[in-house]
Design an enzyme around this catalytic site. Structure first.
Site, PDB file in Angstrom:
ATOM      1  N   GLU A  40       0.847  -1.205   0.000  1.00 45.41           N
ATOM      2  CA  GLU A  40       0.000   0.000   0.000  1.00 45.41           C
ATOM      3  C   GLU A  40       0.873   1.242   0.000  1.00 45.41           C
ATOM      4  OE1 GLU A  40      -2.211  -0.249   3.611  1.00 45.41           O
ATOM      5  OE2 GLU A  40      -3.097  -2.171   3.067  1.00 45.41           O
TER       6      GLU A  40
ATOM      7  N   LYS B  81       2.160   4.627   1.714  1.00 44.14           N
ATOM      8  CA  LYS B  81       2.266   5.154   3.075  1.00 44.14           C
ATOM      9  C   LYS B  81       1.820   6.610   3.000  1.00 44.14           C
ATOM     10  CE  LYS B  81       5.332   5.493   7.063  1.00 44.14           C
ATOM     11  NZ  LYS B  81       4.609   6.594   7.588  1.00 44.14           N
TER      12      LYS B  81
ATOM     13  N   ASP C 135       0.992  10.326   4.061  1.00 45.29           N
ATOM     14  CA  ASP C 135       1.739  11.219   4.955  1.00 45.29           C
ATOM     15  C   ASP C 135       0.797  12.242   5.578  1.00 45.29           C
ATOM     16  OD1 ASP C 135       3.848  12.262   6.277  1.00 45.29           O
ATOM     17  OD2 ASP C 135       4.736  13.280   4.562  1.00 45.29           O
TER      18      ASP C 135
ATOM     19  N   TYR D 181      -7.003   2.227   6.202  1.00 48.14           N
ATOM     20  CA  TYR D 181      -6.134   1.124   5.782  1.00 48.14           C
ATOM     21  C   TYR D 181      -5.979  -0.006   6.792  1.00 48.14           C
ATOM     22  CZ  TYR D 181      -3.067   4.416   8.250  1.00 48.14           C
ATOM     23  OH  TYR D 181      -2.539   5.293   9.157  1.00 48.14           O
TER      24      TYR D 181
ATOM     25  N   LYS E  38      10.488   3.903   3.296  1.00 46.53           N
ATOM     26  CA  LYS E  38      10.246   5.341   3.108  1.00 46.53           C
ATOM     27  C   LYS E  38      11.102   5.932   1.994  1.00 46.53           C
ATOM     28  CE  LYS E  38       9.268   7.913   6.758  1.00 46.53           C
ATOM     29  NZ  LYS E  38       9.337   8.518   8.101  1.00 46.53           N
TER      30      LYS E  38
ATOM     31  N   CYS F 149      17.708  48.248   9.158  1.00 46.93           N
ATOM     32  CA  CYS F 149      16.731  47.865   8.141  1.00 46.93           C
ATOM     33  C   CYS F 149      17.326  48.113   6.751  1.00 46.93           C
ATOM     34  CB  CYS F 149      15.444  48.672   8.317  1.00 46.93           C
ATOM     35  SG  CYS F 149      14.267  48.423   6.969  1.00 46.93           S
TER      36      CYS F 149
ATOM     37  N   CYS G  35      15.091  51.233   5.281  1.00 46.53           N
ATOM     38  CA  CYS G  35      15.050  52.595   5.822  1.00 46.53           C
ATOM     39  C   CYS G  35      16.213  52.903   6.767  1.00 46.53           C
ATOM     40  CB  CYS G  35      13.714  52.847   6.530  1.00 46.53           C
ATOM     41  SG  CYS G  35      13.530  51.889   8.041  1.00 46.53           S
TER      42      CYS G  35
ATOM     43  N   CYS H 246      12.130  45.639  11.932  1.00 46.39           N
ATOM     44  CA  CYS H 246      12.375  47.063  11.744  1.00 46.39           C
ATOM     45  C   CYS H 246      11.275  47.775  12.537  1.00 46.39           C
ATOM     46  CB  CYS H 246      12.282  47.417  10.264  1.00 46.39           C
ATOM     47  SG  CYS H 246      12.164  49.200  10.015  1.00 46.39           S
TER      48      CYS H 246
ATOM     49  N   CYS I  58       8.759  53.261   7.467  1.00 51.80           N
ATOM     50  CA  CYS I  58       9.610  52.375   6.644  1.00 51.80           C
ATOM     51  C   CYS I  58       8.861  52.104   5.325  1.00 51.80           C
ATOM     52  CB  CYS I  58       9.882  51.067   7.376  1.00 51.80           C
ATOM     53  SG  CYS I  58      10.761  49.862   6.367  1.00 51.80           S
TER      54      CYS I  58
HETATM   55  S1  IVH Z   1      -0.860   0.320   8.984  1.00 58.02           S
HETATM   56  C1  IVH Z   1      -0.580  -1.601  13.272  1.00 58.02           C
HETATM   57  N1  IVH Z   1      -0.858   1.403   6.618  1.00 58.02           N
HETATM   58  O1  IVH Z   1       2.293   5.470   9.247  1.00 58.02           O
HETATM   59  C2  IVH Z   1      -0.094  -0.665  12.240  1.00 58.02           C
HETATM   60  N2  IVH Z   1      -0.112   2.744   8.427  1.00 58.02           N
HETATM   61  O2  IVH Z   1       4.855   5.575  10.542  1.00 58.02           O
HETATM   62  C3  IVH Z   1      -1.156   0.020  11.517  1.00 58.02           C
HETATM   63  N3  IVH Z   1       0.494   5.039   7.770  1.00 58.02           N
HETATM   64  O3  IVH Z   1       1.073   4.996  12.490  1.00 58.02           O
HETATM   65  C4  IVH Z   1      -0.664   0.992  10.555  1.00 58.02           C
HETATM   66  N4  IVH Z   1       0.036   4.835   5.639  1.00 58.02           N
HETATM   67  O4  IVH Z   1      -0.279   6.518  10.845  1.00 58.02           O
HETATM   68  C5  IVH Z   1      -0.570   1.603   7.907  1.00 58.02           C
HETATM   69  N5  IVH Z   1      -0.964   2.214   4.446  1.00 58.02           N
HETATM   70  C6  IVH Z   1      -0.693   2.411   5.731  1.00 58.02           C
HETATM   71  C7  IVH Z   1      -0.212   3.642   6.226  1.00 58.02           C
HETATM   72  C8  IVH Z   1       0.080   3.775   7.581  1.00 58.02           C
HETATM   73  C9  IVH Z   1       0.456   5.661   6.587  1.00 58.02           C
HETATM   74  C10 IVH Z   1       0.932   5.723   9.019  1.00 58.02           C
HETATM   75  C11 IVH Z   1       0.218   5.327  10.270  1.00 58.02           C
HETATM   76  C12 IVH Z   1       1.300   4.771  11.151  1.00 58.02           C
HETATM   77  C13 IVH Z   1       2.500   5.470  10.621  1.00 58.02           C
HETATM   78  C14 IVH Z   1       3.789   4.797  10.970  1.00 58.02           C
END
Ligand code: IVH
Length: 680
Positions: free
Chosen positions: A113, A115, A117, A225, A312, A406, A409, A424, A430
């Site tokens: 999946e 990740k 942010d 997720y 990451k 500044c 001025c 300033c 100014c």
């Molecule tokens: S699974 C038991 N799936 O990343 C673990 N987490 O750095 C459940 N996150 O705390 C998490 N995308 O907030 C999972 N596809 C994904 C995610 C994900 C982002 C976050 C989540 C986690 C953090 C860890």
């Protein structure tokens, strides 16, 4: 490593990580990159593995960072909300996979999946109705943000379909799409509020607002997720997510079942570049063992599951030399150092300038003149310098001297305790500050007067305009004699001045440029007090009693109205006819649209922003996309055909502007042209 040195380093890392974890999770203002943070964490993990006797019982390696904040009810999680083990190395992903394969000794799939942010969220549905939303908190106890989650447009209040458990939890992430982030930061910069460093901090800060209506305006989204073990009866994680999808929950379609590490690496390779096209931020890939029985078999460490790992991506960086440094003065007098760079491409755009933030930051970077610097653009609108390369430093390169006066001025700069910036203090004369205030006053979100940089500069240089109120005293004949002005441009300019007299009080309050009073704060203050006079005479306690107003804003408001020049200017603006109170006081705001969600499309007799404000002022909510929870599509002239089609499919009522106005109390219901239209 020597035991004493190891002990010292463990203590040091523990302290550094705790402080940075607080800055990241609580302040939403990290000072080191995620990569640096993760590297320090890995260093601590490996030292603690070698010297477990020195590990603190509550070491950051054993606890998830806490995002808990005052002002929210604390609720214990039914299942702890854990973190994920992470790595930046493909070799380590391969090693993790090899360990899992060895310990399971049976064929299994990886569910790969994105990740996401953002900031973690845990939703509870009871009998198909959303009853609770909790943040991660410290992993054990979370903050109750249910009221805010209800205002995030793609979180269903009610599930559809069937087969969902009577009560269950589902977890995911609250994200801020880039579009919302750019808009929010533009607004914050316009009002000289500190912009968010990245969409993650903006999402987390927005989810923790005390004002749910503002949360609705921030344009957040949710993606889910994870359903904690044992709540649903499916053999695999993927099937559980599919079921969630069928109940109307937002689950990302960007996932793939992979057999063997080669397929996982293909997925990683694809998203390493493809993710740049996504409208929301991601920072890696998560690999999860798909079979829930195998997940159970592997179990958890204190901090993370043994059946998942995050790979990451590093933020894109470039190394380029600094050509020169400018010291920019803002409208509040704050001086910001900005580096002019040898142009360099990062994440698809050419970067020529990067902020150095303030003097302390320059010192922390150990910046020397002509240094090669690392520039990062991880979603931030203003690229940031994250480091220098001393090995490429010319011998004898000097440390730049922060100006003591500044640059515009010549007034000696001041830095008061607690301020990160030099200022300033020559507020009244100014030139850069004066022009900055004028530009803010005329800007679209403020008085929307047809004047840009060049016009403001010209009127200022000729000595015709010093204060915003001078604009209203210009004579058309006088303008006609100026270079570049013709009858038509004079007409358009004076028309826009006249139209600006119709701008509602909350925008006037924003336009006068009180430090830290951005659009949202201006709206909160205007609605609470109802008039400029009441705000000017409010006590500190009264100001602090307004939701979302803290001591910094309260003190800034008090300071503004304690200056005689400001009071005089407000009086002159009042004489010119600007609105100094909410039309008819605050009580004309109705609740006629309370709880109704609108999607707007097309054009109206007023601007879209004003239309949104009108709906919100009467209790309605605005959503950017149509869903089963939308009550009305407000179709102006030339509405989007896709939206009209979708509304018909979903059976959503379509209103035109007239029908909307008929729903409002008579003040707003009258059909008038844009100039006479009164918003509140
Ligand atoms: S699974 C038991 N799936 O990343 C673990 N987490 O750095 C459940 N996150 O705390 C998490 N995308 O907030 C999972 N596809 C994904 C995610 C994900 C982002 C976050 C989540 C986690 C953090 C860890």
């Amino acid at each position: 490593m020597d035991r004493i040195i190891a002990q010292k380093r463990i203590e040091e890392l523990t302290r550094i990580l705790r402080e940075n974890s607080r800055l990241y999770y609580v302040e939403n203002a990290p000072v080191i990159s995620d990569y640096e943070f993760d590297m320090l964490m890995h260093e601590l993990e490996s030292l603690e593995a070698d010297f477990p006797e020195f590990a603190a019982p509550d070491s950051p390696t054993r606890r998830v960072g806490s995002d808990s904040e005052a002002g929210f009810a604390k609720v214990a999680h039914k299942y702890p909300m854990l973190s994920l083990a992470n790595t930046y190395s493909i070799t380590e992903v391969e090693e993790f996979a090899a360990r899992a394969e060895k310990s399971l000794n049976q064929a299994f799939d990886w569910c790969c999946e994105l990740k996401f942010d953002g900031t973690a969220i845990c939703l509870t549905y009871r009998k198909g109705v959303l009853v609770q939303a909790l943040t991660r908190g410290d992993g054990v106890v979370g903050d109750d943000v249910t009221a805010n989650a209800l205002r995030i447009s793609n979180i269903p209040h009610r599930l559809k379909g069937s087969g969902y458990p009577d009560e269950f939890e589902i977890r995911g992430e609250i994200l801020m799409p880039y579009e919302s982030f750019d808009r929010l930061n533009r607004e914050r910069e316009e009002s000289e509020e500190a912009p968010f460093a990245n969409p993650r901090n903006a999402a987390s800060g927005s989810l923790k607002l005390q004002d749910s209506a503002e949360v609705a305006r921030r344009g957040l989204m949710c993606t889910l997720y994870h359903i904690p073990a044992g709540q649903v009866d499916f053999p695999t994680h993927d099937e559980a997510l599919r079921a969630a999808e069928s109940w109307g929950l937002p689950v990302s379609e960007h996932r793939r079942l992979c057999r063997g590490i080669a397929e996982v690496e293909e997925f990683i390779g694809h998203w390493d570049t493809a993710r740049k096209q996504l409208p929301f931020p991601t920072d890696g890939i998560v690999l999860k063992i798909n079979e829930l029985a195998f997940q159970r078999q592997l179990g958890y460490t204190a901090k993370s599951p043994r059946w998942a790992v995050a790979y990451k991506f590093k933020a894109e960086q470039a190394l380029t030399p600094v050509l020169s440094i400018d010291y920019q003065v803002g409208r509040t007098g704050a001086v910001t150092p900005v580096a002019n760079l040898e142009p360099v491409f990062i994440s698809g755009t050419m970067v020529r300038r990067a902020t150095l933030v303030n003097e302390d930051q320059m010192r922390q970077l150990d910046l020397h003149e002509g240094d090669w610097v690392y520039v990062e653009k991880g979603g931030e609108i203003i690229p940031k310098i994250t480091g220098t390369d001393p090995s490429r430093r010319a011998p004898g390169a000097r440390v730049p001297v922060f100006p003591s006066v500044c640059p515009d001025c010549g007034t000696p700069l001041v830095r008061t305790e607690g301020e990160a910036k030099w200022f300033c203090p020559n507020t009244d004369s100014c030139p850069t500050q004066i022009r900055g205030r004028l530009l803010h006053f005329v800007s679209r979100k403020a008085m929307n007067i047809l004047a840009g940089d060049a016009t403001v500069q010209q009127l200022y240089d000729l000595g015709l305009v010093r204060m915003p109120s001078d604009l209203y005293r210009l004579h058309p004949m006088q303008l006609l004699t100026l270079e570049g002005w013709q009858e038509r441009s004079v007409q358009r300019f004076t028309d826009s001045l006249k139209e600006s007299l119709q701008v509602g009080f909350e925008r006037v309050l924003y336009a006068v440029g009180i430090r830290f009073v951005g659009e949202t704060t201006a709206r909160d203050l205007a609605r609470h007090f109802g008039s400029m006079d009441k705000i000017a005479s409010a006590s500190r306690e009264e100001l602090l009693s307004v939701p979302n107003i803290g001591s910094v804003i309260a003190d800034s408001v008090l300071d503004f109205f304690s200056r005689e020049g400001n009071v005089r200017e407000i009086a002159r603006l009042r004489e010119s006819g600007l609105k100094m109170e909410m039309e008819g006081g605050t009580e004309t705001l109705s609740g006629n649209l309370d709880g109704k969600t609108f999607v707007i499309s097309g054009t109206y007799s007023i601007s879209r922003d004003d239309m949104k404000a009108l709906i919100q002022a009467h209790g309605g909510r605005i959503s950017s996309s149509l869903s089963a929870r939308t009550d009305y599509l407000l179709a102006g002239e030339k509405p989007g055909p896709e939206k009209m089609k979708k509304a018909a499919q979903l059976g959503i009522a379509v209103l035109d502007e007239k029908a909307l106005r008929a729903m409002l109390p008579s003040g707003d219901a009258k059909e008038e042209g844009p100039l006479e239209l009164t918003l509140f």
